[in-house]
Scaffold this active site. Structure first.
Site, mmCIF file in Angstrom:
data_model
loop_
_atom_site.group_PDB
_atom_site.id
_atom_site.type_symbol
_atom_site.label_atom_id
_atom_site.label_comp_id
_atom_site.label_asym_id
_atom_site.label_seq_id
_atom_site.Cartn_x
_atom_site.Cartn_y
_atom_site.Cartn_z
ATOM 1 N N LYS A 100 37.063 -41.643 57.173
ATOM 2 C CA LYS A 100 37.875 -41.716 55.945
ATOM 3 C C LYS A 100 36.914 -41.813 54.770
ATOM 4 C CE LYS A 100 39.733 -43.894 52.991
ATOM 5 N NZ LYS A 100 39.426 -43.616 51.578
ATOM 6 N N GLY A 158 31.155 -50.626 51.988
ATOM 7 C CA GLY A 158 31.951 -50.700 50.764
ATOM 8 C C GLY A 158 31.875 -52.103 50.187
ATOM 9 N N SER A 159 32.878 -52.468 49.438
ATOM 10 C CA SER A 159 32.825 -53.748 48.737
ATOM 11 C C SER A 159 33.094 -54.920 49.689
ATOM 12 C CB SER A 159 33.872 -53.769 47.622
ATOM 13 O OG SER A 159 35.163 -53.642 48.189
ATOM 14 N N THR A 160 32.624 -56.091 49.316
ATOM 15 C CA THR A 160 32.861 -57.303 50.097
ATOM 16 C C THR A 160 34.359 -57.605 50.159
ATOM 17 O OG1 THR A 160 30.686 -58.195 49.685
ATOM 18 C CG2 THR A 160 32.420 -59.805 50.102
ATOM 19 N N GLY A 202 35.800 -55.356 52.712
ATOM 20 C CA GLY A 202 35.257 -55.759 54.016
ATOM 21 C C GLY A 202 36.026 -56.941 54.591
ATOM 22 N N CYS A 211 24.035 -50.495 46.594
ATOM 23 C CA CYS A 211 24.289 -51.825 47.156
ATOM 24 C C CYS A 211 23.090 -52.747 46.961
ATOM 25 C CB CYS A 211 24.620 -51.701 48.635
ATOM 26 S SG CYS A 211 23.460 -50.646 49.517
HETATM 27 P P1 NAD Z 1 35.461 -50.027 48.173
HETATM 28 O O1 NAD Z 1 35.370 -51.198 49.069
HETATM 29 O O2 NAD Z 1 36.397 -50.047 47.045
HETATM 30 O O3 NAD Z 1 35.819 -48.716 49.019
HETATM 31 C C1 NAD Z 1 35.075 -48.337 50.151
HETATM 32 C C2 NAD Z 1 35.966 -47.554 51.096
HETATM 33 O O4 NAD Z 1 37.001 -48.423 51.554
HETATM 34 C C3 NAD Z 1 36.658 -46.353 50.474
HETATM 35 O O5 NAD Z 1 36.718 -45.303 51.401
HETATM 36 C C4 NAD Z 1 38.057 -46.875 50.183
HETATM 37 O O6 NAD Z 1 39.044 -45.872 50.186
HETATM 38 C C5 NAD Z 1 38.255 -47.808 51.363
HETATM 39 N N1 NAD Z 1 39.268 -48.860 51.122
HETATM 40 C C6 NAD Z 1 39.606 -49.453 49.954
HETATM 41 N N2 NAD Z 1 40.603 -50.354 50.158
HETATM 42 C C7 NAD Z 1 40.890 -50.332 51.472
HETATM 43 C C8 NAD Z 1 41.795 -51.035 52.294
HETATM 44 N N3 NAD Z 1 42.651 -51.937 51.793
HETATM 45 N N4 NAD Z 1 41.808 -50.768 53.618
HETATM 46 C C9 NAD Z 1 40.955 -49.873 54.158
HETATM 47 N N5 NAD Z 1 40.074 -49.157 53.429
HETATM 48 C C10 NAD Z 1 40.030 -49.383 52.104
HETATM 49 O O7 NAD Z 1 33.955 -49.765 47.699
HETATM 50 P P2 NAD Z 1 33.405 -48.642 46.716
HETATM 51 O O8 NAD Z 1 33.764 -49.002 45.329
HETATM 52 O O9 NAD Z 1 33.789 -47.288 47.232
HETATM 53 O O10 NAD Z 1 31.822 -48.766 46.940
HETATM 54 C C11 NAD Z 1 31.038 -49.676 46.291
HETATM 55 C C12 NAD Z 1 30.719 -50.858 47.176
HETATM 56 O O11 NAD Z 1 30.056 -50.410 48.362
HETATM 57 C C13 NAD Z 1 29.761 -51.839 46.513
HETATM 58 O O12 NAD Z 1 30.217 -53.140 46.724
HETATM 59 C C14 NAD Z 1 28.443 -51.592 47.264
HETATM 60 O O13 NAD Z 1 27.570 -52.686 47.271
HETATM 61 C C15 NAD Z 1 28.933 -51.257 48.626
HETATM 62 N N6 NAD Z 1 27.899 -50.546 49.395
HETATM 63 C C16 NAD Z 1 27.210 -51.259 50.357
HETATM 64 C C17 NAD Z 1 26.181 -50.638 51.082
HETATM 65 C C18 NAD Z 1 25.401 -51.391 52.132
HETATM 66 O O14 NAD Z 1 24.676 -50.743 52.886
HETATM 67 N N7 NAD Z 1 25.506 -52.698 52.211
HETATM 68 C C19 NAD Z 1 25.862 -49.298 50.816
HETATM 69 C C20 NAD Z 1 26.591 -48.611 49.831
HETATM 70 C C21 NAD Z 1 27.615 -49.253 49.118
#
Ligand code: NAD
Length: 501
Positions: A193, A246-248, A251, A304
């Site tokens: 996804k 993605g975001s904490t 997560g 990140c």
């Molecule tokens: P996000 O958490 O908003 O979205 C990430 C993914 O999760 C997207 O595909 C989104 O559609 C999906 N998503 C959103 N809500 C959801 C839900 N309720 N249920 C299931 N899936 C859902 O993050 P973002 O804004 O796309 O990315 C930025 C974040 O990613 C930052 O916090 C960054 O630090 C983190 N990141 C971490 C790493 C790492 O290796 N630690 C690497 C890259 C980015």
């Protein structure tokens, strides 16, 4: 890859002839959403829509998961002879490299990063990840344990089944490749996804897997919003694992969804607030400054491990700021992401730009000194641009030092030496990465031992290769990407006890 001959005209001409893959990719074919719903993906450099993308929900996730399960059970991939599976993944990696220009353009148009960053960072990072995990396939071993002679006990390491991969928009292709490598190498089937802000490259990636000889149904893509398609995938009872970057905040939701459904495994690679520490004993301040500047402004700060908290020993603090200001002006030129001379593009969306500008306002109100940047240059007002920005006089209790801004905003915090630096560096909920610049080997080791982060750099920033573990401590999550350890996160062990008595 020699990328020095690319021009702006080349990329713009190539962009005009690009084909956008707008549908889901399930069972080896493109399929629209059942109800034909869609969402727009927008070019953040211009504010213009690029394409309408199929908006998936429960029906599409159900379909993709059923197809992935069927492929897994059939053994067409999960029980494929290891070196045959290796050959497919190696061809997959080679095809990603062969299609570098198209993949680079798709992500650059979609999320705004300079196309040359795609060519120099994301594409090689994706190619190497797929190749590295292909090479591991016939080296994954179980074990035979020491038992009494009346028994044989061995441990099998087996794939999990259906893996849902949910990725963010900041490195759309590379984050997918980091997870597809170990997931596919170990024989799982996948439903990917992509982020709704950057859906364009995922279809081509799945197509290339088929072209490489991958069986239909093993790698599927469902587009859609996080709260619809992502949530449906994470709540699905027939998904064995969610691999997430993605975001904490999201997560944490995924861990809840796992508890509400089938206790699927969840690995998370989430946010960061990376400290970069510069001690006065380091004798090459220019090098430390260059890394510090690149560490926060690279990829528009949408990283990140963006080194957003720069902790500088008080005796060199003013000198550091002077050099940092100069080097930023030299290294970071806002511009058209398709122009090879551009080193900083727009942020991913207008709403993210608003969020970052809001943090800049908060920094001002908190009493930090705005040294440079802080705004949107007039010549780029159509796009989601934000100038590289520096706050000094920052205290670690300020919101701009505590929260992940995910944009080109640096904070400099003066420190009183190694003890003070480690204490401030650890005063965060995140724990992805940290760096220190020092010639004192005792301080370096002390830092490496005491810092609460999964990735530590001494006298460098963001160095590493496929053997170095990528993953964090604390609320950065429990995921481990890139390294051999990643393989354990896509497999499970089975204990087999044979009675010989
Ligand atoms: P996000 O958490 O908003 O979205 C990430 C993914 O999760 C997207 O595909 C989104 O559609 C999906 N998503 C959103 N809500 C959801 C839900 N309720 N249920 C299931 N899936 C859902 O993050 P973002 O804004 O796309 O990315 C930025 C974040 O990613 C930052 O916090 C960054 O630090 C983190 N990141 C971490 C790493 C790492 O290796 N630690 C690497 C890259 C980015």
């Amino acid at each position: 890859m020699d990328t020095s001959s690319y021009t702006r005209d080349f990329w713009h001409a190539r962009a005009k002839s690009l084909k956008f893959r707008v549908n889901h990719f399930i069972d080896g074919a493109y399929v629209p959403s059942a109800d034909c719903r869609s969402f727009a993906t927008v070019n953040p450099a211009t504010g213009q829509p690029l394409a309408q993308i199929a908006r998936g929900g429960m029906p599409e996730i159900d379909h993709a998961v059923a197809v992935a399960r069927k492929a897994f059970k059939s053994g067409v991939w999960s029980r494929m002879e290891p070196r045959a599976r290796m050959a497919v993944l190696e061809r997959f990696s080679a095809l990603v490299e062969a299609n570098a220009e198209e993949l680079a353009l798709l992500d650059s148009l979609d999320m705004g990063k300079p196309v040359m960053d795609m060519m120099n960072i994301d594409i090689p990072g994706s190619v190497t990840s797929l190749k590295f995990f292909a090479e591991t396939i016939d080296k994954i071993e179980g074990a035979v344990t020491s038992t009494a002679v009346t028994a044989l006990h061995y441990i099998l390491r087996q794939p999990l089944g259906v893996v849902g991969i949910i990725v963010p928009w900041n490195y759309p292709l590379m984050m997918a490749a980091w997870k597809l490598g170990p997931a596919l190498a170990t024989g799982n089937s996948v439903v990917l996804k992509p982020a709704e802000q950057s859906p364009l490259s995922a279809g081509l990636l799945a197509e290339l897997f088929i072209e490489a000889g991958g069986p239909a149904g093993v790698l599927n893509v469902v587009h859609g919003l996080g709260e619809e398609a992502g949530k449906a995938l994470a709540l699905h009872h027939d998904v064995d694992k969610i691999a997430f970057t993605g975001s904490t905040e999201v997560g944490k939701l995924l861990m809840i969804y796992a508890g509400q459904s089938n206790m699927k495994r969840v690995t998370t690679e989430c946010g960061g607030k990376t400290p970069q520490i510069v001690l006065a004993d380091y004798d090459d301040l220019d090098t430390a400054v260059t890394y510090a500047v690149n560490g926060i402004y690279g990829n528009q700060g949408e990283v990140c491990n963006a080194g957003s908290r720069i902790l500088v020993e008080k005796t060199i603090h003013d000198d550091f700021i002077e050099r940092f200001t100069m080097r930023t002006a030299q290294n970071f030129v806002l511009g058209d992401p398709l122009d090879p001379s551009t080193t900083i593009g727009p942020l991913v969306t207008a709403s993210h730009q608003k969020r970052v500008l809001n943090y800049i306002d908060i920094g001002r109100k908190e009493g930090a000194a705005l040294r440079f940047g802080g705004g949107v240059p007039n010549s780029f007002s159509a796009g989601a641009y934000v100038e590289p920005t520096l706050f000094t006089g920052v205290d670690n209790s300020m919101q701009i030092a505590r929260e992940e801004i995910f944009g080109p905003v640096a904070t400099i915090i003066p420190v009183d030496g190694i003890d003070d630096a480690i204490e401030i560096a650890n005063d965060t909920v995140y724990g992805l990465a940290a760096s220190i610049w020092t010639r004192d080997v005792a301080k370096a080791h002390r830092f490496a031992r005491d810092i609460e982060a999964g990735v530590v750099w001494v006298n460098c920033f963001d160095h590493g290769d496929m053997t170095s573990i990528w993953g964090g401590f604390k609320q950065t999550g429990n995921g481990r990407d890139k390294c051999l350890e990643a393989l354990t996160q896509y497999t499970q062990t089975k204990s087999v006890w044979i009675n010989l008595g």
